[in-house]
Design an enzyme around this catalytic site. Structure first.
Site, short mmCIF file in Angstrom:
data_model
loop_
_atom_site.label_atom_id
_atom_site.label_comp_id
_atom_site.label_asym_id
_atom_site.label_seq_id
_atom_site.Cartn_x
_atom_site.Cartn_y
_atom_site.Cartn_z
CB CYS A 2 8.32 -2.04 2.44
SG CYS A 2 8.81 -1.53 4.10
CG HIS B 132 5.86 1.68 3.09
ND1 HIS B 132 5.61 0.32 3.14
CD2 HIS B 132 5.71 2.02 1.77
CE1 HIS B 132 5.31 -0.12 1.94
NE2 HIS B 132 5.37 0.89 1.09
CG HIS C 148 5.04 0.12 -2.57
ND1 HIS C 148 4.33 0.56 -1.46
CD2 HIS C 148 4.10 -0.06 -3.54
CE1 HIS C 148 3.04 0.64 -1.75
NE2 HIS C 148 2.88 0.29 -3.00
#
Length: 366
Positions: free
Chosen positions: A281, A329, A341
């Site tokens: 990520c 994240h 993402h």
């Protein structure tokens, strides 16, 4: 005679066991009782019921999340390890340069000492008395005095260089110890990631094919769907190659970052990866902004401080959006409540709504 026959047929009296014999008998009795208990099943602990498919899915989700947390820690340790390696290499180069200068000074000092030995064996007064040209001798003596001054200065310089080399080597030893610690930390996080992902795969293997398919559908829905079919994969490839407009982006750099992220759609998630063929990520957001000429730090918990914080209502394309309380994240906002993402292992880079995970904050890089 009859009495004798009667006593001959009487059973002999049994004596009770004592000592080792008694202990052996007791042990056998206890073992027999335990065997009997086991055979009847009395006191046996009931077997734990197998987890339900819902419990397995929840635990797999936790393992994937924990693996992502460990991945960001791995990324941070990797960054520190790279810095420590660079520091060790820099100090090694400096020590080598200082050693070369020291060896040159030592060679010069040795040459001066040899020359003095060859010309200075006689007492200066005797050399003056024997000289056929006193004026020339006195001139040479003045040169020797100056050479002595240079020798003293050179000796002082050598002492300083030795001290400097010792300091550099001490710093190098410290950095080498720090490098070893960083590498141990790196291995610890790598092991944690691999263990959690292996546990997740093991749990998923306990589900039926239909249950695994249902889990993948629910996970895809939570993370914005994904190219599971050949047609969907073809669409994802088309999305990557399609031109992107910068009309909604606040500036050209944000537009370039968003365009890069669009081009990464469909590429696999690989923990620790920063492209060009796979991403995690924070690796995706770092690469996207690097394509726009902006250098971001490597981890989610450092990227959140890489720009100006903005509220959810202020979001604009190119902003970094962060999730979970531990800032584990990150995605790249593209407008309309959507982001691009890299979700998790097995789920490629994709577009997803930002309201599918616990929102933790946002940062505007430029």
């Amino acid at each position: 005679m009859a009495a004798h026959r009667k006593s001959a047929h009487r059973k002999p009296k049994q004596r009770p066991f004592t000592g080792p014999a008694a202990r052996t008998a007791a042990t056998l009795a206890l073992a027999g009782a335990a065997t009997a208990t086991s055979a009847t099943g009395a006191g046996a602990a009931p077997a734990e019921p197998a987890p339900t498919a819902a419990q397995v899915r929840a635990k797999v989700d936790r393992l994937y999340h924990d693996a992502e947390v460990a991945t960001e820690k791995y990324n941070g340790a990797k960054e520190k390890e790279a810095a420590a390696t660079k520091a060790v290499d820099t100090l090694a180069d400096e020590a080598a340069r200082r050693t070369d200068r020291l060896n040159t000074a030592r060679h010069t000092l040795g040459s001066m000492a040899t020359a003095q030995y060859r010309t200075g064996a006689l007492d200066p007064a005797v050399q003056l008395a024997l000289s056929s040209d006193p004026d020339s001798y006195l001139e040479r003596a003045a040169h020797l005095d100056r050479a002595g001054d240079r020798q003293a200065s050179l000796l002082s310089s050598i002492r300083r260089q030795l001290s400097g080399i010792a300091r550099v080597k001490a710093r190098a030893d410290q950095e080498t110890a720090a490098l070893a610690a960083r590498r141990a930390e790196l291995q610890e996080h790598r092991t944690a990631i691999q263990t959690k992902l292996a546990d997740a795969r093991t749990l998923l293997a306990t589900l039926t094919a239909a249950e695994r398919a249902a889990y993948e559908r629910s996970a895809d829905a939570a993370h914005g769907g994904g190219p599971a079919t050949p047609a969907a994969r073809s669409t994802a490839h088309a999305d990557r190659s399609a031109p992107r407009t910068s009309a909604a982006a606040p500036n050209s750099r944000a537009a370039r970052a968003v365009s890069f992220a669009h081009g990464a759609i469909g590429k696999p998630y690989v923990w620790g990866a920063t492209g060009p063929n796979a991403f995690d990520c924070s690796g995706l957001t770092q690469a996207a902004w690097q394509a726009a000429g902006v250098s971001l730090p490597r981890t989610t918990y450092t990227q959140i401080n890489a720009g100006r914080r903005v509220s959810r209502s202020e979001l604009a394309p190119g902003d970094l959006v962060f999730f979970y309380s531990g800032i584990s994240h990150v995605g790249l906002y593209i407008g309309g409540g959507q982001m691009i993402h890299a979700p998790r292992p097995g789920a490629p880079v994709r577009i997803a709504p930002i309201d599918q995970m616990p929102f933790a904050g946002a940062t505007r890089v430029a």
